[in-house]
Design a protein around this motif. Structure first.
Motif, PDB file in Angstrom:
ATOM      1  N   GLN A   1      24.874  83.519  93.905  1.00 31.35           N
ATOM      2  CA  GLN A   1      25.637  83.752  92.706  1.00 31.35           C
ATOM      3  C   GLN A   1      24.636  84.798  91.859  1.00 31.35           C
ATOM      4  OE1 GLN A   1      26.708  80.166  90.486  1.00 31.35           O
ATOM      5  NE2 GLN A   1      25.764  81.268  88.729  1.00 31.35           N
ATOM      6  N   GLY A   2      23.521  84.814  92.220  1.00 28.25           N
ATOM      7  CA  GLY A   2      22.698  85.929  91.429  1.00 28.25           C
ATOM      8  C   GLY A   2      23.040  87.303  91.662  1.00 28.25           C
ATOM      9  N   CYS A   3      23.784  87.660  93.040  1.00 28.44           N
ATOM     10  CA  CYS A   3      24.461  89.033  93.513  1.00 28.44           C
ATOM     11  C   CYS A   3      25.712  89.272  92.412  1.00 28.44           C
ATOM     12  CB  CYS A   3      24.728  88.867  94.836  1.00 28.44           C
ATOM     13  SG  CYS A   3      23.252  88.793  95.872  1.00 28.44           S
TER      14      CYS A   3
ATOM     15  N   VAL B   1      19.816  90.158 104.378  1.00 26.90           N
ATOM     16  CA  VAL B   1      20.459  89.607 105.552  1.00 26.90           C
ATOM     17  C   VAL B   1      21.868  89.813 105.826  1.00 26.90           C
ATOM     18  CG1 VAL B   1      18.470  87.942 106.278  1.00 26.90           C
ATOM     19  CG2 VAL B   1      20.642  87.108 104.989  1.00 26.90           C
ATOM     20  N   ASN B   2      22.469  90.004 104.446  1.00 28.99           N
ATOM     21  CA  ASN B   2      23.880  90.124 104.439  1.00 28.99           C
ATOM     22  C   ASN B   2      24.229  91.750 104.374  1.00 28.99           C
ATOM     23  OD1 ASN B   2      24.716  87.252 104.476  1.00 28.99           O
ATOM     24  ND2 ASN B   2      23.450  87.366 102.103  1.00 28.99           N
ATOM     25  N   LEU B   3      23.323  92.742 104.341  1.00 32.36           N
ATOM     26  CA  LEU B   3      23.639  93.866 104.062  1.00 32.36           C
ATOM     27  C   LEU B   3      24.038  94.826 105.624  1.00 32.36           C
ATOM     28  CD1 LEU B   3      23.419  96.354 102.090  1.00 32.36           C
ATOM     29  CD2 LEU B   3      21.293  96.911 102.891  1.00 32.36           C
ATOM     30  N   ARG B   4      25.040  95.335 105.619  1.00 32.15           N
ATOM     31  CA  ARG B   4      25.733  95.816 106.793  1.00 32.15           C
ATOM     32  C   ARG B   4      24.764  97.362 106.877  1.00 32.15           C
ATOM     33  NH1 ARG B   4      32.014  94.508 106.400  1.00 32.15           N
ATOM     34  NH2 ARG B   4      31.792  97.012 105.475  1.00 32.15           N
ATOM     35  N   SER B   5      25.150  97.856 108.086  1.00 36.25           N
ATOM     36  CA  SER B   5      24.695  99.319 108.340  1.00 36.25           C
ATOM     37  C   SER B   5      25.463  99.969 107.365  1.00 36.25           C
ATOM     38  CB  SER B   5      25.043  99.556 109.881  1.00 36.25           C
ATOM     39  OG  SER B   5      26.090  99.489 110.207  1.00 36.25           O
ATOM     40  N   ASP B   6      26.568  99.889 106.952  1.00 39.82           N
ATOM     41  CA  ASP B   6      27.348 100.878 106.146  1.00 39.82           C
ATOM     42  C   ASP B   6      27.196 100.714 104.610  1.00 39.82           C
ATOM     43  OD1 ASP B   6      28.743  98.610 105.517  1.00 39.82           O
ATOM     44  OD2 ASP B   6      30.682  99.105 106.153  1.00 39.82           O
ATOM     45  N   SER B   7      26.046 100.237 104.299  1.00 42.54           N
ATOM     46  CA  SER B   7      25.425  99.690 102.825  1.00 42.54           C
ATOM     47  C   SER B   7      26.519  98.988 102.250  1.00 42.54           C
ATOM     48  CB  SER B   7      25.061 101.238 102.227  1.00 42.54           C
ATOM     49  OG  SER B   7      24.359 101.968 102.789  1.00 42.54           O
ATOM     50  N   ARG B   8      27.211  98.101 102.940  1.00 41.85           N
ATOM     51  CA  ARG B   8      28.421  97.428 102.017  1.00 41.85           C
ATOM     52  C   ARG B   8      27.755  95.765 102.413  1.00 41.85           C
ATOM     53  NH1 ARG B   8      32.583  99.465 100.086  1.00 41.85           N
ATOM     54  NH2 ARG B   8      33.050 101.557 100.684  1.00 41.85           N
ATOM     55  N   CYS B   9      28.101  94.614 101.652  1.00 41.01           N
ATOM     56  CA  CYS B   9      27.823  93.473 101.615  1.00 41.01           C
ATOM     57  C   CYS B   9      28.851  92.729 102.698  1.00 41.01           C
ATOM     58  CB  CYS B   9      27.801  92.880 100.329  1.00 41.01           C
ATOM     59  SG  CYS B   9      27.412  91.018 100.433  1.00 41.01           S
ATOM     60  N   GLY B  10      28.074  92.243 103.668  1.00 42.69           N
ATOM     61  CA  GLY B  10      28.929  91.361 104.625  1.00 42.69           C
ATOM     62  C   GLY B  10      29.719  89.862 104.101  1.00 42.69           C
TER      63      GLY B  10
ATOM     64  N   PHE C   1      20.130  82.295  94.463  1.00 45.37           N
ATOM     65  CA  PHE C   1      19.808  82.755  95.955  1.00 45.37           C
ATOM     66  C   PHE C   1      19.742  81.808  97.165  1.00 45.37           C
ATOM     67  CE2 PHE C   1      18.863  86.037  92.811  1.00 45.37           C
ATOM     68  CZ  PHE C   1      19.625  87.132  92.995  1.00 45.37           C
ATOM     69  N   ALA C   2      20.403  82.093  98.140  1.00 46.51           N
ATOM     70  CA  ALA C   2      20.115  81.050  99.145  1.00 46.51           C
ATOM     71  C   ALA C   2      18.826  81.330 100.132  1.00 46.51           C
ATOM     72  CB  ALA C   2      21.378  81.043 100.160  1.00 46.51           C
ATOM     73  N   VAL C   3      18.260  82.308 100.087  1.00 45.30           N
ATOM     74  CA  VAL C   3      17.098  82.663 100.536  1.00 45.30           C
ATOM     75  C   VAL C   3      15.874  83.419  99.919  1.00 45.30           C
ATOM     76  CG1 VAL C   3      18.412  82.736 102.805  1.00 45.30           C
ATOM     77  CG2 VAL C   3      18.060  84.944 101.728  1.00 45.30           C
ATOM     78  N   ASP C   4      14.627  83.572 100.439  1.00 48.83           N
ATOM     79  CA  ASP C   4      13.677  84.493  99.984  1.00 48.83           C
ATOM     80  C   ASP C   4      13.928  85.689 100.727  1.00 48.83           C
ATOM     81  OD1 ASP C   4      12.422  82.488  98.466  1.00 48.83           O
ATOM     82  OD2 ASP C   4      11.515  81.688 100.339  1.00 48.83           O
ATOM     83  N   LYS C   5      13.699  86.839  99.763  1.00 51.87           N
ATOM     84  CA  LYS C   5      13.652  88.007 100.237  1.00 51.87           C
ATOM     85  C   LYS C   5      12.754  88.901  99.381  1.00 51.87           C
ATOM     86  CE  LYS C   5      16.144  91.623  98.923  1.00 51.87           C
ATOM     87  NZ  LYS C   5      15.246  92.767  98.917  1.00 51.87           N
ATOM     88  N   LYS C   6      11.691  89.591  99.953  1.00 51.37           N
ATOM     89  CA  LYS C   6      10.767  90.541  99.639  1.00 51.37           C
ATOM     90  C   LYS C   6      11.424  91.820  99.240  1.00 51.37           C
ATOM     91  CE  LYS C   6       7.015  88.589 102.516  1.00 51.37           C
ATOM     92  NZ  LYS C   6       5.968  88.996 103.515  1.00 51.37           N
ATOM     93  N   ALA C   7      10.744  92.645  98.237  1.00 52.35           N
ATOM     94  CA  ALA C   7      11.109  93.735  97.679  1.00 52.35           C
ATOM     95  C   ALA C   7      10.930  94.922  98.912  1.00 52.35           C
ATOM     96  CB  ALA C   7      10.291  94.361  96.568  1.00 52.35           C
ATOM     97  N   GLY C   8      12.012  95.618  99.182  1.00 52.40           N
ATOM     98  CA  GLY C   8      11.894  96.577 100.163  1.00 52.40           C
ATOM     99  C   GLY C   8      12.490  96.130 101.672  1.00 52.40           C
TER     100      GLY C   8
ATOM    101  N   HIS D   1      30.637  89.898 100.769  1.00 51.22           N
ATOM    102  CA  HIS D   1      30.853  90.176  99.371  1.00 51.22           C
ATOM    103  C   HIS D   1      32.009  89.229  98.627  1.00 51.22           C
ATOM    104  CE1 HIS D   1      31.449  92.570  95.710  1.00 51.22           C
ATOM    105  NE2 HIS D   1      32.730  92.675  95.999  1.00 51.22           N
ATOM    106  N   THR D   2      32.897  88.967  99.428  1.00 47.71           N
ATOM    107  CA  THR D   2      33.984  87.962  98.915  1.00 47.71           C
ATOM    108  C   THR D   2      33.675  86.548  99.025  1.00 47.71           C
ATOM    109  OG1 THR D   2      35.195  87.919 101.026  1.00 47.71           O
ATOM    110  CG2 THR D   2      35.701  89.633  99.314  1.00 47.71           C
ATOM    111  N   ARG D   3      32.537  86.178  99.650  1.00 44.21           N
ATOM    112  CA  ARG D   3      32.138  84.638  99.580  1.00 44.21           C
ATOM    113  C   ARG D   3      30.870  84.561  99.003  1.00 44.21           C
ATOM    114  NH1 ARG D   3      31.828  84.013 105.400  1.00 44.21           N
ATOM    115  NH2 ARG D   3      31.637  86.207 105.397  1.00 44.21           N
ATOM    116  N   LEU D   4      30.282  85.588  97.999  1.00 45.07           N
ATOM    117  CA  LEU D   4      28.960  85.396  97.571  1.00 45.07           C
ATOM    118  C   LEU D   4      28.529  84.016  96.799  1.00 45.07           C
ATOM    119  CD1 LEU D   4      28.545  88.833  96.374  1.00 45.07           C
ATOM    120  CD2 LEU D   4      26.946  87.891  97.986  1.00 45.07           C
ATOM    121  N   ARG D   5      29.475  83.431  96.100  1.00 46.06           N
ATOM    122  CA  ARG D   5      29.175  82.426  95.491  1.00 46.06           C
ATOM    123  C   ARG D   5      29.115  81.254  96.455  1.00 46.06           C
ATOM    124  NH1 ARG D   5      29.488  82.270  89.958  1.00 46.06           N
ATOM    125  NH2 ARG D   5      29.917  84.294  88.904  1.00 46.06           N
ATOM    126  N   GLU D   6      30.114  81.025  97.109  1.00 43.24           N
ATOM    127  CA  GLU D   6      30.099  79.921  98.298  1.00 43.24           C
ATOM    128  C   GLU D   6      29.225  79.938  99.185  1.00 43.24           C
ATOM    129  OE1 GLU D   6      33.220  80.459 102.017  1.00 43.24           O
ATOM    130  OE2 GLU D   6      34.220  81.251  99.740  1.00 43.24           O
TER     131      GLU D   6
END
Length: 267
Positions: free
Chosen positions: A61-63, A41-50, A30-37, A52-57
């Motif tokens: 990678q954990g996602c 930062v990549n989660l969009r308002s429609d519950s999709r990943c902003g 993971f590129a950053v820290d994130k707390k539970a709850g 998604h097609t570039r997660l590894r780069e």
């Protein structure tokens, strides 16, 4: 939803729970820290990943190797009846607490379904079918009951059945049992190794060289395959192998996989 939950993740029917409820730390995964709850930062308002097609780069990678086994849509659409966690803080807190419990139940359902399919009619198969029904009933519980559930105790009971199944299926495959449960095999040189019917439950196989290894009918439940080299390995009939384990590893067109699993796109 059917009486027995769908164990394949359907992100379109989930409110991005894995992107909010779970914590992660800046690392190779993971590129950053994130707390539970805290929403990613990549989660969009429609519950999709902003990304998604570039997660590894982008360093996430954990996602790409995470699998909720369908717990996300179960919690979103069944347990909480389609109520989005964004609607009110109380719903959010309860939903985030329920999600890890549901994920464990769905993982158990995945393993027990496989175990029941591997065992012929008899007492063990009947016990497995009973465990399957009992776990499905727990997964259909109300939020309060799920939060009070002794999920560790339930897992322990089901695990005994999975162990018995593993021993039965692997019996007679080797002259001498290979017990490497929980073994530290990080970076191990296992190229061409005969691991047929081996017990590798929970083994650390991070970055292990398994090129051309024979893993047919090995018990791989919980084994850590991150960056393991599976090129040319034979995983036919491997017990309790999941898609996320393959997604975390490296392989190619010569890797032999069980029919029920897909060759990862990044291979």
């Amino acid at each position: 939803m059917s009486e027995r939950p769908n164990l394949l993740a359907d992100c379109g029917s989930c409110f991005g729970l894995c992107c909010v409820a779970l914590p992660f730390a800046a690392s190779a995964d993971f590129a950053v820290d994130k707390k539970a709850g805290q929403p990613c930062v990549n989660l969009r308002s429609d519950s999709r990943c902003g990304i998604h097609t570039r997660l590894r780069e982008k360093g996430f990678q954990g996602c790409t190797v995470y699998d909720c086994f369908g717990a996300g849509q179960q919690v979103s659409q069944v347990t909480f009846g389609g109520r989005d966690w964004r609607e009110d803080p109380a719903t959010a807190r309860r939903m985030f607490a329920v999600f890890p419990v549901m994920r464990q139940l769905h993982e158990l359902l995945r393993y027990v379904e496989e175990a029941a399919a591997r065992v012929a009619d008899g007492d063990l198969r009947r016990e497995l079918r009973g465990a399957l029904d009992a776990t499905a009933r727990l997964a259909a519980s109300e939020p309060g009951a799920l939060l009070e559930l002794d999920v560790a105790g339930h897992r322990a009971g089901v695990n005994e059945l999975l162990l018995r199944t593993s021993e039965l299926v692997r019996a007679g495959l080797r002259k001498k049992a290979m017990e490497r449960r929980g073994a530290d095999l990080m970076g191990a040189k296992l190229k061409g190794a005969d691991l047929r019917g081996a017990n590798l439950r929970g083994a650390l196989l991070i970055a292990a060289d398994l090129r051309g290894a024979d893993l047919r009918t090995a018990d791989l439940i919980g084994a850590d395959f991150r960056d393991a080299d599976l090129r040319g390995a034979d995983l036919t009939g491997a017990l309790f192998l999941t898609q996320s384990q393959l997604d975390a590893a490296r392989g190619d067109v010569t890797t032999v996989l069980p029919d029920s699993l897909a060759r990862p796109a990044h291979w």
